[in-house]
Design a protein around this motif. Structure first.
Motif, PDB file in Angstrom:
ATOM      1  N   ILE B  31    -101.453-108.348 -88.464  1.00 44.07           N
ATOM      2  CA  ILE B  31    -100.102-108.449 -87.908  1.00 44.07           C
ATOM      3  C   ILE B  31     -99.550-109.803 -88.317  1.00 44.07           C
ATOM      4  N   ILE B  32     -98.458-109.759 -89.054  1.00 45.85           N
ATOM      5  CA  ILE B  32     -97.942-110.970 -89.676  1.00 45.85           C
ATOM      6  C   ILE B  32     -96.544-111.279 -89.159  1.00 45.85           C
ATOM      7  N   GLY B  33     -96.325-112.524 -88.804  1.00 45.55           N
ATOM      8  CA  GLY B  33     -94.996-112.948 -88.358  1.00 45.55           C
ATOM      9  C   GLY B  33     -94.261-113.598 -89.514  1.00 45.55           C
ATOM     10  N   LEU B  34     -93.098-113.059 -89.842  1.00 45.11           N
ATOM     11  CA  LEU B  34     -92.245-113.656 -90.864  1.00 45.11           C
ATOM     12  C   LEU B  34     -91.200-114.462 -90.101  1.00 45.11           C
ATOM     13  N   LEU B  35     -91.405-115.779 -90.077  1.00 48.93           N
ATOM     14  CA  LEU B  35     -90.641-116.603 -89.152  1.00 48.93           C
ATOM     15  C   LEU B  35     -89.687-117.530 -89.898  1.00 48.93           C
ATOM     16  N   GLY B  68     -90.919 -97.730-104.731  1.00 48.01           N
ATOM     17  CA  GLY B  68     -90.301 -96.470-105.147  1.00 48.01           C
ATOM     18  C   GLY B  68     -90.646 -95.379-104.163  1.00 48.01           C
ATOM     19  N   ILE B  69     -90.720 -94.156-104.634  1.00 43.22           N
ATOM     20  CA  ILE B  69     -90.978 -93.025-103.741  1.00 43.22           C
ATOM     21  C   ILE B  69     -92.295 -93.214-102.982  1.00 43.22           C
ATOM     22  N   HIS B  70     -93.320 -93.669-103.714  1.00 53.40           N
ATOM     23  CA  HIS B  70     -94.627 -93.832-103.096  1.00 53.40           C
ATOM     24  C   HIS B  70     -94.582 -94.870-101.963  1.00 53.40           C
ATOM     25  N   SER B  71     -93.949 -96.008-102.244  1.00 55.28           N
ATOM     26  CA  SER B  71     -93.947 -97.072-101.223  1.00 55.28           C
ATOM     27  C   SER B  71     -93.124 -96.653-100.005  1.00 55.28           C
ATOM     28  N   LYS B  72     -92.102 -95.835-100.220  1.00 54.39           N
ATOM     29  CA  LYS B  72     -91.292 -95.391 -99.076  1.00 54.39           C
ATOM     30  C   LYS B  72     -92.088 -94.469 -98.155  1.00 54.39           C
ATOM     31  N   GLN B  73     -93.055 -93.785 -98.731  1.00 54.50           N
ATOM     32  CA  GLN B  73     -93.922 -92.939 -97.901  1.00 54.50           C
ATOM     33  C   GLN B  73     -94.861 -93.770 -97.034  1.00 54.50           C
ATOM     34  N   ILE B  74     -95.323 -94.885 -97.573  1.00 57.54           N
ATOM     35  CA  ILE B  74     -96.337 -95.626 -96.816  1.00 57.54           C
ATOM     36  C   ILE B  74     -95.773 -96.777 -95.977  1.00 57.54           C
ATOM     37  N   ILE B  75     -94.476 -97.075 -96.166  1.00 57.82           N
ATOM     38  CA  ILE B  75     -93.877 -98.151 -95.358  1.00 57.82           C
ATOM     39  C   ILE B  75     -92.961 -97.541 -94.306  1.00 57.82           C
ATOM     40  N   SER B  76     -93.164 -97.941 -93.057  1.00 56.00           N
ATOM     41  CA  SER B  76     -92.281 -97.511 -91.981  1.00 56.00           C
ATOM     42  C   SER B  76     -91.441 -98.715 -91.578  1.00 56.00           C
ATOM     43  N   TYR B  77     -90.131 -98.586 -91.711  1.00 52.55           N
ATOM     44  CA  TYR B  77     -89.249 -99.745 -91.648  1.00 52.55           C
ATOM     45  C   TYR B  77     -88.270 -99.648 -90.488  1.00 52.55           C
ATOM     46  N   GLU B 146     -98.889 -97.192 -93.669  1.00 49.60           N
ATOM     47  CA  GLU B 146     -99.855 -98.245 -93.992  1.00 49.60           C
ATOM     48  C   GLU B 146     -99.268 -99.621 -93.721  1.00 49.60           C
ATOM     49  N   LEU B 147     -97.933 -99.658 -93.745  1.00 46.80           N
ATOM     50  CA  LEU B 147     -97.259-100.921 -93.468  1.00 46.80           C
ATOM     51  C   LEU B 147     -96.037-100.652 -92.589  1.00 46.80           C
ATOM     52  N   TYR B 148     -95.973-101.364 -91.479  1.00 51.15           N
ATOM     53  CA  TYR B 148     -94.808-101.281 -90.609  1.00 51.15           C
ATOM     54  C   TYR B 148     -94.031-102.583 -90.784  1.00 51.15           C
ATOM     55  N   ILE B 149     -92.753-102.461 -91.088  1.00 48.67           N
ATOM     56  CA  ILE B 149     -91.943-103.670 -91.231  1.00 48.67           C
ATOM     57  C   ILE B 149     -90.843-103.628 -90.185  1.00 48.67           C
ATOM     58  N   LEU B 150     -90.880-104.590 -89.279  1.00 46.77           N
ATOM     59  CA  LEU B 150     -89.949-104.597 -88.166  1.00 46.77           C
ATOM     60  C   LEU B 150     -89.045-105.819 -88.288  1.00 46.77           C
ATOM     61  N   ASN B 172     -99.813 -98.778 -81.015  1.00 46.76           N
ATOM     62  CA  ASN B 172     -99.497 -97.647 -81.886  1.00 46.76           C
ATOM     63  C   ASN B 172     -99.660 -97.868 -83.372  1.00 46.76           C
ATOM     64  N   PHE B 173     -99.999 -99.084 -83.795  1.00 44.49           N
ATOM     65  CA  PHE B 173    -100.142 -99.189 -85.246  1.00 44.49           C
ATOM     66  C   PHE B 173    -101.506 -98.648 -85.665  1.00 44.49           C
ATOM     67  N   LYS B 174    -101.462 -97.901 -86.755  1.00 41.92           N
ATOM     68  CA  LYS B 174    -102.656 -97.201 -87.213  1.00 41.92           C
ATOM     69  C   LYS B 174    -103.733 -98.210 -87.602  1.00 41.92           C
ATOM     70  N   GLU B 175    -104.967 -97.906 -87.282  1.00 42.43           N
ATOM     71  CA  GLU B 175    -106.066 -98.809 -87.634  1.00 42.43           C
ATOM     72  C   GLU B 175    -106.090 -99.038 -89.144  1.00 42.43           C
ATOM     73  N   GLY B 176    -106.236-100.290 -89.535  1.00 45.44           N
ATOM     74  CA  GLY B 176    -106.248-100.604 -90.963  1.00 45.44           C
ATOM     75  C   GLY B 176    -104.869-100.832 -91.553  1.00 45.44           C
ATOM     76  N   ALA B 177    -103.833-100.492 -90.775  1.00 46.09           N
ATOM     77  CA  ALA B 177    -102.479-100.713 -91.268  1.00 46.09           C
ATOM     78  C   ALA B 177    -102.047-102.140 -90.960  1.00 46.09           C
ATOM     79  N   SER B 178    -100.990-102.604 -91.630  1.00 45.33           N
ATOM     80  CA  SER B 178    -100.466-103.932 -91.336  1.00 45.33           C
ATOM     81  C   SER B 178     -99.072-103.833 -90.744  1.00 45.33           C
ATOM     82  N   VAL B 179     -98.717-104.875 -90.003  1.00 46.91           N
ATOM     83  CA  VAL B 179     -97.384-104.930 -89.397  1.00 46.91           C
ATOM     84  C   VAL B 179     -96.753-106.273 -89.766  1.00 46.91           C
ATOM     85  N   VAL B 180     -95.548-106.223 -90.293  1.00 47.95           N
ATOM     86  CA  VAL B 180     -94.799-107.451 -90.541  1.00 47.95           C
ATOM     87  C   VAL B 180     -93.643-107.492 -89.554  1.00 47.95           C
TER      88      VAL B 180
END
Lengths: 126, 231
Positions: B31-35, B68-77, B146-150, B172-180
């Motif tokens: 879990i990463i903070g973009l500050l 692209g298409i692939h990254s849009k599938q794995i990133i939840s924004y 795989e990646l949640y960007i909030l 709720n974040f999936k195990e092994g996934a990252s959150v920004v």
């Protein structure tokens, strides 16, 4: 209850302190299986990685151990738990004596007050 | 392999440099903070990662591939501003997400909405601002990404809602996934962060594990940030 963290100190160290107290106070009994890292993280409302780090530290201190595939357990070593408890007690005693000294109360009086004002169940009569 | 890697990433608008030479990697399970303060490039960086903007120079790789298409599938924004059609009902939005994202877990979203006592047939424009924010977060966190960007998930919400949002992210974040999580409200979220990235005037000025930084500086991330960027 939800723990309150001090943002000025590493969160994992605060978790170590909290769980250490849970072990010496018997909230987590000796030999008891601990909830999973994720469950513990959720109840303490922290990041699972931070909880993992805290548990690794407690494992270093031998207060918990991992049984392959079965999860983590509180130590069976009563002597160790007693030792850690005494160390924590030492800290509390120091704190008490230091704060009594800061208001000008000597060691002897501090001991007397502890019995006089502390009440039988150890909770202040006031 | 890193989940996200930025190599010498630059972005200009009208010859103005918004991001300068960003080199950054985001690994899995963090879990990463973009500050950063307002207007320092946080949202621009997020939009680049989400393929909503194209770099002026340099590159971004998501799992080793260009966005692209692939990254849009794995990133939840979760964008800073809502993109939901407010005339829609919650049930319609759920269907919309279900059709759009194969990894959307509708049952999970329904359960989370139920916990909030939010009626499925309610219209979005009839809901309070805080409720709309919670709805959006639930939609985003109900994808097996795989990646949640909030982007600024805490903007303008009350303390109770803030706690709810942090809890929802944590549980709720999936195990092994990252959150920004991008934010300028550091003290509210710092306890859940693994790592922090400080960004200022389009440049990354510091990246560090959060606890290491606290230990080194003997202060909270919020305090360190304030010292760093004193106006």
């Amino acid at each position: 209850m939800e723990p309150i963290f001090d943002n000025e100190r590493p969160i994992y160290i605060q978790l170590v302190e909290m769980i250490r107290i849970d072990i010496v106070s018997g909230k987590f009994e000796k030999g008891q299986r601990l909830p999973s890292v994720r469950e513990l993280a959720l109840t303490m409302k922290v990041n699972p990685n931070t909880m993992q780090k805290a548990l690794a530290e407690l494992e270093n201190e031998k207060l918990i151990y991992t049984e392959r595939t079965n999860g983590k357990y509180v130590t069976e070593d009563e002597a160790l738990i007693e030792k850690v408890k005494k160390e924590l007690a030492q800290e509390k005693v120091n704190q008490y004596l230091r704060s009594m000294k800061s208001i000008g109360i000597s060691y002897q009086t501090a001991v007397k007050y502890l019995q006089e004002l502390g009440g039988e169940d150890g909770i202040s009569k006031v | 392999m890193e989940l996200v890697k930025c190599n010498n990433l630059c972005k200009e608008f009208d010859q103005k440099q918004i991001l300068k030479n960003i080199n950054l990697s985001i690994s899995k399970g963090k879990i990463i903070g973009l500050l950063g303060k307002n207007g320092t490039g946080k949202t621009t960086l997020i939009k680049l990662i989400n393929d909503l903007l194209t770099p002026t120079s340099g590159e971004i790789l998501i799992n080793g591939e260009k966005p692209g298409i692939h990254s849009k599938q794995i990133i939840s924004y979760l964008p800073e501003r809502t993109y939901l059609d407010k005339d829609m009902k919650v049930s319609q939005v759920l269907r919309f997400f279900e059709e759009f994202y194969t990894n959307f877990r509708k049952e999970k979203a329904i359960k989370l909405l139920k916990d909030l006592d939010l009626k499925i047939d309610a219209k979005i424009n009839k809901m309070s601002k805080g409720m709309q924010e919670k709805l959006q977060l639930i939609l985003v966190m109900s994808r097996d990404a795989e990646l949640y960007i909030l982007d600024e998930p805490l903007g303008g919400v009350d303390p109770a809602t803030r706690d709810y949002i942090l809890d929802t992210i944590l549980s709720n974040f999936k195990e092994g996934a990252s959150v920004v999580i991008s934010t300028h409200l550091i003290s509210d979220i710092e306890r859940i962060l693994d790592e922090v990235i400080f960004i200022d005037q389009g440049e990354i000025v510091l990246t560090s594990p959060a606890d290491e930084l606290r230990q080194k500086e003997n202060a909270s991330i919020d305090e360190i940030f304030r010292r760093c960027f004193k106006c």
